[in-house]
Write a protein that holds these residues in place. Structure first.
Motif, PDB file in Angstrom:
ATOM      1  N   ASN A 114      19.913 -22.418  66.162  1.00  0.00           N
ATOM      2  CA  ASN A 114      19.557 -21.007  66.337  1.00  0.00           C
ATOM      3  C   ASN A 114      18.383 -20.840  67.300  1.00  0.00           C
ATOM      4  O   ASN A 114      18.245 -19.796  67.929  1.00  0.00           O
ATOM      5  N   ASP A 115      17.547 -21.873  67.435  1.00  0.00           N
ATOM      6  CA  ASP A 115      16.381 -21.807  68.321  1.00  0.00           C
ATOM      7  C   ASP A 115      16.721 -22.104  69.776  1.00  0.00           C
ATOM      8  O   ASP A 115      15.967 -21.731  70.673  1.00  0.00           O
ATOM      9  N   VAL A 116      17.841 -22.798  70.031  1.00  0.00           N
ATOM     10  CA  VAL A 116      18.153 -23.213  71.403  1.00  0.00           C
ATOM     11  C   VAL A 116      19.379 -22.520  71.987  1.00  0.00           C
ATOM     12  O   VAL A 116      19.636 -22.651  73.184  1.00  0.00           O
ATOM     13  N   LEU A 117      20.117 -21.787  71.168  1.00  0.00           N
ATOM     14  CA  LEU A 117      21.316 -21.095  71.644  1.00  0.00           C
ATOM     15  C   LEU A 117      21.157 -19.596  71.455  1.00  0.00           C
ATOM     16  O   LEU A 117      20.464 -19.159  70.538  1.00  0.00           O
ATOM     17  N   ASP A 118      21.799 -18.824  72.284  1.00  0.00           N
ATOM     18  CA  ASP A 118      21.665 -17.359  72.187  1.00  0.00           C
ATOM     19  C   ASP A 118      22.908 -16.725  71.563  1.00  0.00           C
ATOM     20  O   ASP A 118      23.265 -15.595  71.882  1.00  0.00           O
ATOM     21  N   PHE A 119      23.559 -17.445  70.659  1.00  0.00           N
ATOM     22  CA  PHE A 119      24.731 -16.938  69.946  1.00  0.00           C
ATOM     23  C   PHE A 119      24.728 -17.567  68.553  1.00  0.00           C
ATOM     24  O   PHE A 119      24.023 -18.538  68.299  1.00  0.00           O
ATOM     25  N   ALA A 120      25.505 -17.004  67.656  1.00  0.00           N
ATOM     26  CA  ALA A 120      25.627 -17.556  66.308  1.00  0.00           C
ATOM     27  C   ALA A 120      26.239 -18.958  66.403  1.00  0.00           C
ATOM     28  O   ALA A 120      27.334 -19.120  66.938  1.00  0.00           O
ATOM     29  N   PRO A 121      25.540 -19.972  65.922  1.00  0.00           N
ATOM     30  CA  PRO A 121      26.009 -21.344  66.100  1.00  0.00           C
ATOM     31  C   PRO A 121      27.085 -21.760  65.092  1.00  0.00           C
ATOM     32  O   PRO A 121      26.912 -22.679  64.293  1.00  0.00           O
ATOM     33  N   THR A 122      28.220 -21.073  65.146  1.00  0.00           N
ATOM     34  CA  THR A 122      29.376 -21.479  64.359  1.00  0.00           C
ATOM     35  C   THR A 122      30.050 -22.659  65.056  1.00  0.00           C
ATOM     36  O   THR A 122      29.816 -22.910  66.253  1.00  0.00           O
ATOM     37  N   ALA A 123      30.899 -23.355  64.339  1.00  0.00           N
ATOM     38  CA  ALA A 123      31.631 -24.464  64.951  1.00  0.00           C
ATOM     39  C   ALA A 123      32.484 -23.974  66.118  1.00  0.00           C
ATOM     40  O   ALA A 123      32.573 -24.636  67.162  1.00  0.00           O
ATOM     41  N   GLU A 124      33.088 -22.794  65.965  1.00  0.00           N
ATOM     42  CA  GLU A 124      33.923 -22.239  67.032  1.00  0.00           C
ATOM     43  C   GLU A 124      33.097 -21.965  68.295  1.00  0.00           C
ATOM     44  O   GLU A 124      33.506 -22.319  69.408  1.00  0.00           O
ATOM     45  N   ASN A 125      31.941 -21.330  68.113  1.00  0.00           N
ATOM     46  CA  ASN A 125      31.082 -21.030  69.269  1.00  0.00           C
ATOM     47  C   ASN A 125      30.538 -22.300  69.903  1.00  0.00           C
ATOM     48  O   ASN A 125      30.386 -22.377  71.130  1.00  0.00           O
ATOM     49  N   LEU A 126      30.219 -23.301  69.092  1.00  0.00           N
ATOM     50  CA  LEU A 126      29.740 -24.574  69.648  1.00  0.00           C
ATOM     51  C   LEU A 126      30.827 -25.247  70.473  1.00  0.00           C
ATOM     52  O   LEU A 126      30.541 -25.807  71.540  1.00  0.00           O
ATOM     53  N   ALA A 127      32.061 -25.203  70.006  1.00  0.00           N
ATOM     54  CA  ALA A 127      33.157 -25.814  70.765  1.00  0.00           C
ATOM     55  C   ALA A 127      33.286 -25.169  72.143  1.00  0.00           C
ATOM     56  O   ALA A 127      33.420 -25.863  73.159  1.00  0.00           O
ATOM     57  N   ARG A 128      33.193 -23.847  72.189  1.00  0.00           N
ATOM     58  CA  ARG A 128      33.293 -23.164  73.488  1.00  0.00           C
ATOM     59  C   ARG A 128      32.096 -23.511  74.377  1.00  0.00           C
ATOM     60  O   ARG A 128      32.264 -23.815  75.569  1.00  0.00           O
ATOM     61  N   TYR A 129      30.902 -23.481  73.818  1.00  0.00           N
ATOM     62  CA  TYR A 129      29.692 -23.803  74.572  1.00  0.00           C
ATOM     63  C   TYR A 129      29.795 -25.201  75.179  1.00  0.00           C
ATOM     64  O   TYR A 129      29.517 -25.404  76.366  1.00  0.00           O
ATOM     65  N   ILE A 130      30.201 -26.163  74.380  1.00  0.00           N
ATOM     66  CA  ILE A 130      30.295 -27.549  74.858  1.00  0.00           C
ATOM     67  C   ILE A 130      31.324 -27.653  75.983  1.00  0.00           C
ATOM     68  O   ILE A 130      31.077 -28.298  77.007  1.00  0.00           O
ATOM     69  N   CYS A 131      32.452 -27.011  75.814  1.00  0.00           N
ATOM     70  CA  CYS A 131      33.489 -27.037  76.851  1.00  0.00           C
ATOM     71  C   CYS A 131      32.946 -26.445  78.157  1.00  0.00           C
ATOM     72  O   CYS A 131      33.156 -26.999  79.236  1.00  0.00           O
ATOM     73  N   GLU A 132      32.227 -25.343  78.058  1.00  0.00           N
ATOM     74  CA  GLU A 132      31.671 -24.700  79.249  1.00  0.00           C
ATOM     75  C   GLU A 132      30.574 -25.538  79.898  1.00  0.00           C
ATOM     76  O   GLU A 132      30.430 -25.534  81.122  1.00  0.00           O
ATOM     77  N   GLU A 133      29.819 -26.283  79.098  1.00  0.00           N
ATOM     78  CA  GLU A 133      28.773 -27.150  79.651  1.00  0.00           C
ATOM     79  C   GLU A 133      29.357 -28.288  80.477  1.00  0.00           C
ATOM     80  O   GLU A 133      28.682 -28.826  81.348  1.00  0.00           O
ATOM     81  N   LEU A 134      30.585 -28.652  80.203  1.00  0.00           N
ATOM     82  CA  LEU A 134      31.234 -29.758  80.915  1.00  0.00           C
ATOM     83  C   LEU A 134      32.261 -29.269  81.934  1.00  0.00           C
ATOM     84  O   LEU A 134      33.086 -30.043  82.416  1.00  0.00           O
ATOM     85  N   ALA A 135      32.215 -27.989  82.253  1.00  0.00           N
ATOM     86  CA  ALA A 135      33.114 -27.408  83.255  1.00  0.00           C
ATOM     87  C   ALA A 135      32.805 -28.024  84.616  1.00  0.00           C
ATOM     88  O   ALA A 135      31.680 -28.434  84.871  1.00  0.00           O
ATOM     89  N   PRO A 136      33.773 -28.127  85.479  1.00  0.00           N
ATOM     90  CA  PRO A 136      35.132 -27.597  85.389  1.00  0.00           C
ATOM     91  C   PRO A 136      36.136 -28.580  84.795  1.00  0.00           C
ATOM     92  O   PRO A 136      37.326 -28.282  84.754  1.00  0.00           O
ATOM     93  N   PHE A 137      35.674 -29.742  84.329  1.00  0.00           N
ATOM     94  CA  PHE A 137      36.608 -30.789  83.919  1.00  0.00           C
ATOM     95  C   PHE A 137      37.061 -30.691  82.467  1.00  0.00           C
ATOM     96  O   PHE A 137      38.151 -31.128  82.129  1.00  0.00           O
ATOM     97  N   CYS A 138      36.217 -30.146  81.603  1.00  0.00           N
ATOM     98  CA  CYS A 138      36.551 -30.096  80.184  1.00  0.00           C
ATOM     99  C   CYS A 138      37.548 -28.972  79.914  1.00  0.00           C
ATOM    100  O   CYS A 138      37.329 -27.831  80.314  1.00  0.00           O
ATOM    101  N   TYR A 139      38.641 -29.310  79.253  1.00  0.00           N
ATOM    102  CA  TYR A 139      39.633 -28.304  78.924  1.00  0.00           C
ATOM    103  C   TYR A 139      39.762 -28.100  77.410  1.00  0.00           C
ATOM    104  O   TYR A 139      40.403 -27.161  76.964  1.00  0.00           O
ATOM    105  N   ARG A 140      39.118 -28.965  76.631  1.00  0.00           N
ATOM    106  CA  ARG A 140      39.166 -28.827  75.170  1.00  0.00           C
ATOM    107  C   ARG A 140      37.949 -29.500  74.555  1.00  0.00           C
ATOM    108  O   ARG A 140      37.526 -30.569  75.004  1.00  0.00           O
ATOM    109  N   ALA A 141      37.416 -28.863  73.507  1.00  0.00           N
ATOM    110  CA  ALA A 141      36.345 -29.458  72.710  1.00  0.00           C
ATOM    111  C   ALA A 141      36.661 -29.207  71.243  1.00  0.00           C
ATOM    112  O   ALA A 141      37.009 -28.091  70.857  1.00  0.00           O
TER     113      ALA A 141
END
Length: 119
Positions: A69-96
């Motif tokens: 909650n201190d380092v992310l600007d969204f509710a840190p649910t598992a779903e939101n973390l999966a999207r965040y991680i995928c976006e951090e590894l763009a453009p190559f990551c297609y699934r997290a």
């Protein structure tokens, strides 16, 4: 086409701002298991899609041993973390996939991958 898959662990705490009664509204921690899937048509000059060490640094450097909650600007649910991680590894990551606890897994799949697999 080249593909890689990396699994890593993140130890982090979070709480969820829920509108209903839940123990998850209290600060608590997990050892999250994260699996990422990357794909590329061409390899970089080093002969890789992305170095496995770079993947770990991008994810663990931001999330490991933190209060999410201190380092992310969204509710840190598992779903939101999966999207965040995928976006951090763009453009190559297609699934997290993010496993919060045994048997509780959330996945994020990019739109392009979803459309490709549902034709």
């Amino acid at each position: 086409m080249y593909e890689i898959k990396k699994t890593l662990e993140i130890s982090a705490a979070h709480y969820l701002p829920l509108e209903y009664e839940s123990k998850c509204t209290q600060l608590h921690g997990h050892n999250w298991n994260v699996t990422v899937y990357l794909r590329a048509r061409e390899l970089n000059a080093a002969g890789m899609i992305m170095d496995f060490t770079e993947i770990k640094q991008k994810i663990n450097g931001t999330l490991d041993h933190k209060v999410l909650n201190d380092v992310l600007d969204f509710a840190p649910t598992a779903e939101n973390l999966a999207r965040y991680i995928c976006e951090e590894l763009a453009p190559f990551c297609y699934r997290a996939d993010v496993e919060e606890s045994a048997g509780n897994v959330a996945s994020y799949i990019t739109d392009a991958e979803w459309e490709r697999s549902h034709v």
